[in-house]
Design a protein around this motif. Sequence first.
Motif, PDB file in Angstrom:
ATOM      1  N   GLU A  61      28.674 -17.690 -37.231  1.00 60.53           N
ATOM      2  CA  GLU A  61      29.308 -18.219 -36.025  1.00 60.53           C
ATOM      3  C   GLU A  61      30.362 -17.203 -35.613  1.00 60.53           C
ATOM      4  O   GLU A  61      31.110 -16.699 -36.456  1.00 60.53           O
ATOM      5  CB  GLU A  61      29.966 -19.577 -36.284  1.00 60.53           C
ATOM      6  CG  GLU A  61      30.717 -20.140 -35.087  1.00 60.53           C
ATOM      7  CD  GLU A  61      31.540 -21.372 -35.450  1.00 60.53           C
ATOM      8  OE1 GLU A  61      32.161 -21.951 -34.548  1.00 60.53           O
ATOM      9  OE2 GLU A  61      31.567 -21.742 -36.648  1.00 60.53           O
ATOM     10  N   HIS A  62      30.417 -16.879 -34.311  1.00 62.18           N
ATOM     11  CA  HIS A  62      31.393 -15.881 -33.875  1.00 62.18           C
ATOM     12  C   HIS A  62      31.738 -16.121 -32.418  1.00 62.18           C
ATOM     13  O   HIS A  62      30.872 -16.094 -31.541  1.00 62.18           O
ATOM     14  CB  HIS A  62      30.832 -14.470 -34.047  1.00 62.18           C
ATOM     15  CG  HIS A  62      31.862 -13.384 -33.915  1.00 62.18           C
ATOM     16  ND1 HIS A  62      32.355 -12.960 -32.703  1.00 62.18           N
ATOM     17  CD2 HIS A  62      32.490 -12.628 -34.868  1.00 62.18           C
ATOM     18  CE1 HIS A  62      33.239 -11.994 -32.895  1.00 62.18           C
ATOM     19  NE2 HIS A  62      33.337 -11.771 -34.200  1.00 62.18           N
ATOM     20  N   ARG A  63      33.022 -16.374 -32.169  1.00 60.13           N
ATOM     21  CA  ARG A  63      33.536 -16.535 -30.805  1.00 60.13           C
ATOM     22  C   ARG A  63      34.794 -15.692 -30.659  1.00 60.13           C
ATOM     23  O   ARG A  63      35.579 -15.570 -31.603  1.00 60.13           O
ATOM     24  CB  ARG A  63      33.862 -18.005 -30.518  1.00 60.13           C
ATOM     25  CG  ARG A  63      32.639 -18.892 -30.370  1.00 60.13           C
ATOM     26  CD  ARG A  63      33.024 -20.336 -30.198  1.00 60.13           C
ATOM     27  NE  ARG A  63      33.378 -20.944 -31.470  1.00 60.13           N
ATOM     28  CZ  ARG A  63      33.999 -22.113 -31.590  1.00 60.13           C
ATOM     29  NH1 ARG A  63      34.393 -22.759 -30.511  1.00 60.13           N
ATOM     30  NH2 ARG A  63      34.263 -22.616 -32.775  1.00 60.13           N
ATOM     31  N   SER A  64      34.990 -15.130 -29.476  1.00 57.03           N
ATOM     32  CA  SER A  64      36.148 -14.269 -29.270  1.00 57.03           C
ATOM     33  C   SER A  64      36.527 -14.236 -27.794  1.00 57.03           C
ATOM     34  O   SER A  64      35.761 -14.679 -26.927  1.00 57.03           O
ATOM     35  CB  SER A  64      35.866 -12.841 -29.765  1.00 57.03           C
ATOM     36  OG  SER A  64      34.791 -12.272 -29.051  1.00 57.03           O
ATOM     37  N   THR A  65      37.710 -13.712 -27.533  1.00 57.82           N
ATOM     38  CA  THR A  65      38.218 -13.546 -26.173  1.00 57.82           C
ATOM     39  C   THR A  65      38.687 -12.118 -26.010  1.00 57.82           C
ATOM     40  O   THR A  65      39.444 -11.603 -26.844  1.00 57.82           O
ATOM     41  CB  THR A  65      39.392 -14.508 -25.909  1.00 57.82           C
ATOM     42  OG1 THR A  65      38.969 -15.853 -26.161  1.00 57.82           O
ATOM     43  CG2 THR A  65      39.873 -14.393 -24.466  1.00 57.82           C
ATOM     44  N   LEU A  66      38.231 -11.473 -24.943  1.00 59.12           N
ATOM     45  CA  LEU A  66      38.574 -10.075 -24.711  1.00 59.12           C
ATOM     46  C   LEU A  66      39.473  -9.960 -23.484  1.00 59.12           C
ATOM     47  O   LEU A  66      39.009 -10.096 -22.350  1.00 59.12           O
ATOM     48  CB  LEU A  66      37.295  -9.252 -24.515  1.00 59.12           C
ATOM     49  CG  LEU A  66      37.473  -7.753 -24.300  1.00 59.12           C
ATOM     50  CD1 LEU A  66      38.197  -7.112 -25.480  1.00 59.12           C
ATOM     51  CD2 LEU A  66      36.121  -7.088 -24.074  1.00 59.12           C
ATOM     52  N   PRO A  67      40.770  -9.686 -23.683  1.00 57.84           N
ATOM     53  CA  PRO A  67      41.706  -9.572 -22.559  1.00 57.84           C
ATOM     54  C   PRO A  67      41.823  -8.122 -22.089  1.00 57.84           C
ATOM     55  O   PRO A  67      41.190  -7.202 -22.650  1.00 57.84           O
ATOM     56  CB  PRO A  67      43.016 -10.054 -23.168  1.00 57.84           C
ATOM     57  CG  PRO A  67      42.924  -9.541 -24.585  1.00 57.84           C
ATOM     58  CD  PRO A  67      41.457  -9.619 -24.974  1.00 57.84           C
ATOM     59  N   ALA A  68      42.643  -7.904 -21.097  1.00 58.94           N
ATOM     60  CA  ALA A  68      42.970  -6.549 -20.671  1.00 58.94           C
ATOM     61  C   ALA A  68      43.807  -5.866 -21.744  1.00 58.94           C
ATOM     62  O   ALA A  68      44.503  -6.518 -22.530  1.00 58.94           O
ATOM     63  CB  ALA A  68      43.727  -6.581 -19.350  1.00 58.94           C
ATOM     64  N   GLY A  69      43.750  -4.543 -21.776  1.00 55.76           N
ATOM     65  CA  GLY A  69      44.557  -3.789 -22.717  1.00 55.76           C
ATOM     66  C   GLY A  69      45.995  -3.661 -22.246  1.00 55.76           C
ATOM     67  O   GLY A  69      46.293  -3.748 -21.048  1.00 55.76           O
ATOM     68  N   ARG A  70      46.880  -3.438 -23.195  1.00 55.87           N
ATOM     69  CA  ARG A  70      48.309  -3.260 -22.913  1.00 55.87           C
ATOM     70  C   ARG A  70      48.653  -1.785 -23.044  1.00 55.87           C
ATOM     71  O   ARG A  70      48.382  -1.152 -24.065  1.00 55.87           O
ATOM     72  CB  ARG A  70      49.129  -4.075 -23.911  1.00 55.87           C
ATOM     73  CG  ARG A  70      50.626  -3.969 -23.747  1.00 55.87           C
ATOM     74  CD  ARG A  70      51.334  -4.977 -24.648  1.00 55.87           C
ATOM     75  NE  ARG A  70      51.167  -4.676 -26.053  1.00 55.87           N
ATOM     76  CZ  ARG A  70      52.082  -4.049 -26.799  1.00 55.87           C
ATOM     77  NH1 ARG A  70      53.216  -3.646 -26.243  1.00 55.87           N
ATOM     78  NH2 ARG A  70      51.879  -3.841 -28.073  1.00 55.87           N
ATOM     79  N   SER A  71      49.218  -1.208 -21.995  1.00 59.34           N
ATOM     80  CA  SER A  71      49.548   0.210 -22.000  1.00 59.34           C
ATOM     81  C   SER A  71      50.731   0.487 -22.910  1.00 59.34           C
ATOM     82  O   SER A  71      51.768  -0.179 -22.832  1.00 59.34           O
ATOM     83  CB  SER A  71      49.867   0.673 -20.577  1.00 59.34           C
ATOM     84  OG  SER A  71      50.261   2.034 -20.585  1.00 59.34           O
TER      85      SER A  71
END
Length: 281
Positions: free
Chosen positions: A230-240
């Motif tokens: 089972e695998h769930r994730s959230t991919l946000p914008a990167g932080r400079s």
Amino acid sequence: MTEPVRLPLAYHDTAVACSYHLASADAVAELLPRSGGRPLLRPLHAPGGRTLVAVHALRHRTVTWTDTDGGTHRLAPYGEVGVTAGVFAGPAARRGARPATGGFVLQLPVTSREARDLGRDEWGLPKWLADMDFLDVPGSQCVRLGEAGADVLVHTVRAGGPALRGTRSRRLWSVRGGRLLETTTPVLARWQAHPGPGGAELVLGEHPVADALRDLDLSPVPLAAFRAVEHRSTLPAGRSLGDADAAPGIVHPGRDAGFGRFTVAHPGTAPMSQYPEAAAA
């Protein structure tokens, strides 16, 4: 007009098989970003001048994002093979913060142009369009990664037993537009593990990317291997985090098409394309 994808992306259902290998620390260090000649990231230390490199094979089956009106949209499913160096970022990257560990992606082929362009544009990731054929059997997963009929690599993971739940955040660094980005991805998963050398096998083929990985002195025998049931994730914008020279990583442009080949097979079944257009053709 197609509405631009808005972050974050929600990965609801991903099949993951990964293994961890030793490689030359000096060779990996040459591929990591710098700023004015100063290293921003350094390879994790292992005995004998070695470092850690992970190989992940992923099938993203359901990926969604939400538009400004609250509507839900989907990306096409896609396959992905990541080769990631284990690194730590010191004060030069984090402006005086305590050192942090995570990964720097050296290679990230995918099977859709949509996923390729999004990864390049948003995070500066080294994505290129490839062909992937997955084989699932009880207790193992194998992927054959290729391009234009040439094998890049074959990655097989064997892991079974009890599945242990783990909740953690995965930290990745990348370089986009002269800036070092740090992206923290929350993950909820249940893992099956195989410690020791018998859990996976990595075979490099005859391809420029395979040659580049061979130059890292990448061990075909892993330290450990894992599979996610089972695998769930959230991919946000990167932080400079600040200025960075262009990363001198393994650059491979790949071909330009809407999709690469993306098939999944099970024992006794023919490979099934995950793209309706390819199946119809």
